[in-house]
Scaffold this motif. Structure first.
Motif, short mmCIF file in Angstrom:
data_model
loop_
_atom_site.label_atom_id
_atom_site.label_comp_id
_atom_site.label_asym_id
_atom_site.label_seq_id
_atom_site.Cartn_x
_atom_site.Cartn_y
_atom_site.Cartn_z
N ALA A 77 0.82 -1.21 0.00
CA ALA A 77 0.00 0.00 0.00
C ALA A 77 0.85 1.26 0.00
O ALA A 77 0.37 2.34 -0.29
CB ALA A 77 -0.91 0.00 1.23
N ASP A 78 2.12 1.13 0.33
CA ASP A 78 3.03 2.27 0.40
C ASP A 78 4.21 2.02 -0.53
O ASP A 78 5.18 1.36 -0.16
CB ASP A 78 3.51 2.46 1.84
CG ASP A 78 4.43 3.66 1.97
OD1 ASP A 78 4.65 4.36 0.96
OD2 ASP A 78 4.92 3.91 3.09
N PRO A 79 4.16 2.52 -1.77
CA PRO A 79 5.21 2.25 -2.75
C PRO A 79 6.59 2.75 -2.31
O PRO A 79 7.60 2.26 -2.79
CB PRO A 79 4.73 2.97 -4.02
CG PRO A 79 3.79 4.01 -3.52
CD PRO A 79 3.11 3.41 -2.33
N GLN A 80 6.62 3.73 -1.41
CA GLN A 80 7.91 4.22 -0.94
C GLN A 80 8.62 3.18 -0.06
O GLN A 80 9.80 3.31 0.23
CB GLN A 80 7.72 5.53 -0.17
CG GLN A 80 7.16 6.66 -1.03
CD GLN A 80 6.92 7.93 -0.23
OE1 GLN A 80 7.28 8.01 0.93
NE2 GLN A 80 6.33 8.93 -0.87
N SER A 81 7.86 2.16 0.36
CA SER A 81 8.43 1.15 1.24
C SER A 81 8.80 -0.15 0.52
O SER A 81 9.21 -1.11 1.17
CB SER A 81 7.43 0.82 2.37
OG SER A 81 7.17 1.96 3.15
N VAL A 82 8.64 -0.18 -0.79
CA VAL A 82 8.87 -1.42 -1.54
C VAL A 82 10.28 -1.97 -1.32
O VAL A 82 10.46 -3.15 -1.00
CB VAL A 82 8.61 -1.20 -3.05
CG1 VAL A 82 9.12 -2.38 -3.87
CG2 VAL A 82 7.12 -0.99 -3.29
N ASP A 83 11.28 -1.13 -1.50
CA ASP A 83 12.66 -1.59 -1.34
C ASP A 83 12.93 -2.07 0.09
O ASP A 83 13.60 -3.09 0.30
CB ASP A 83 13.65 -0.48 -1.71
CG ASP A 83 13.66 -0.18 -3.20
OD1 ASP A 83 13.33 -1.10 -3.98
OD2 ASP A 83 14.00 0.95 -3.58
N ASP A 84 12.41 -1.33 1.06
CA ASP A 84 12.61 -1.72 2.46
C ASP A 84 11.94 -3.06 2.76
O ASP A 84 12.50 -3.89 3.48
CB ASP A 84 12.05 -0.65 3.39
CG ASP A 84 12.88 0.62 3.39
OD1 ASP A 84 14.05 0.55 2.98
OD2 ASP A 84 12.36 1.68 3.79
N LEU A 85 10.74 -3.27 2.21
CA LEU A 85 10.04 -4.53 2.44
C LEU A 85 10.76 -5.70 1.78
O LEU A 85 10.81 -6.81 2.33
CB LEU A 85 8.60 -4.42 1.93
CG LEU A 85 7.66 -3.58 2.78
CD1 LEU A 85 6.33 -3.37 2.07
CD2 LEU A 85 7.42 -4.24 4.13
#
Length: 213
Positions: A77-85
Motif C-alpha cells: 500500500a506504500d510504494p515508498q516502502s517497496v525496497d525496504d520490504l
C-alpha cells in the motif's frame, strides 16, 4: 493448384488442407519445465546457504530478488516502502534458513515470507500513515519491471488494469500469471485452498477481459 494456409505454432493442417487450431501445450510444458528447473536450482542454493555456503547465499538472493520486488510492488500500500520490504523479506529469510527443509520450493517459501512482511507493513502504516501520489506508485512498480525489453510498455498498461481488481484476485493473478507459480504453490503463499486460488484467477481474467474489450 490447391492453396492452403501455412502451419504455425499451435496449429496443424488436415489432409484436406484445412487449418485447425490446436492447443499450445508443448510450449507451455516446456516453459513449466524451465521454471521447475530454475526452482530446483534456487532451492538447492537455499539448502546450501543453510549449510553455510556464502556463495550460495548470494546466488539465492540474486535469483529471487526481482520476483520479491515485483510481488511486493503489487501488494504494498506504500510504494515508498517497496525496497525496504524486499530487504526485510530477505533478512527474515536468511534468519530463518535453518528452518528451511526444502519441502516446498525456495521461491514459494520466500514469497510467503514476503507476504507476511507486507502484512506487517500494513499494520505499521496503519499506526503511522504516509501520503503519496500516483507518480510515486508508478515509479515504484516500474523499478520492479524489466527494462528495455519487448512488452515493457504493455506491462505498464497491465498495471493500470490490475488496479481494477480486488486485492485477493490481484494477488492470485500476479502469483500464477506473472510470477509463474502453480495454483498449488500460490495457495501455499496465500494461505488459502487451491480451489479459491483458481476461482480468484478465473474471476480476475474475466474482469480484465471486460476491460480490454
Amino acid at each position: 493448384m490447391h492453396l492452403c494456409a501455412p502451419e504455425r505454432p499451435g496449429s496443424r493442417l488436415t489432409r484436406e488442407g484445412h487449418l485447425v487450431i490446436t492447443s499450445a501445450l508443448p510450449a507451455a510444458a516446456e516453459l513449466r519445465a524451465q521454471r521447475d528447473s530454475a526452482d530446483a536450482s534456487v532451492t538447492a542454493w537455499a539448502l546450501a546457504a543453510r549449510a553455510g555456503d556464502t556463495d550460495a547465499v548470494d546466488r539465492f538472493v540474486r535469483a529471487l530478488h526481482h520476483d520479491v520486488l515485483r510481488y511486493v510492488s503489487y501488494l504494498c500500500a506504500d510504494p515508498q516502502s517497496v525496497d525496504d520490504l524486499a530487504q526485510d523479506t530477505f533478512l527474515r529469510a536468511l534468519g530463518s534458513l535453518h528452518r528451511f527443509e526444502g519441502r516446498s520450493s525456495a521461491r514459494t517459501w520466500l514469497l510467503s515470507i514476503a507476504r507476511r512482511a507486507v502484512i506487517d507493513g500494513f499494520r505499521h502504516a496503519a499506526a503511522r500513515p504516509r501520503r503519496y501520489d500516483s507518480s510515486d506508485w508508478q515509479a515504484a512498480v516500474e523499478r520492479a519491471q524489466p527494462r528495455n525489453v519487448p512488452g515493457f510498455d504493455d506491462g505498464i498498461a497491465l498495471l493500470d488494469l490490475l488496479g481494477a481488481l480486488s486485492d485477493e484476485r490481484r494477488e492470485a493473478f500476479v502469483l500464477t500469471q506473472l510470477l509463474g507459480l502453480s495454483y498449488e504453490e500460490a495457495a501455499v503463499v496465500s494461505g488459502c485452498p487451491v480451489g479459491t486460488v483458481r476461482s480468484r484467477v478465473a474471476r480476475a481474467r474475466g474482469v480484465l477481459m471486460e476491460l480490454v474489450v
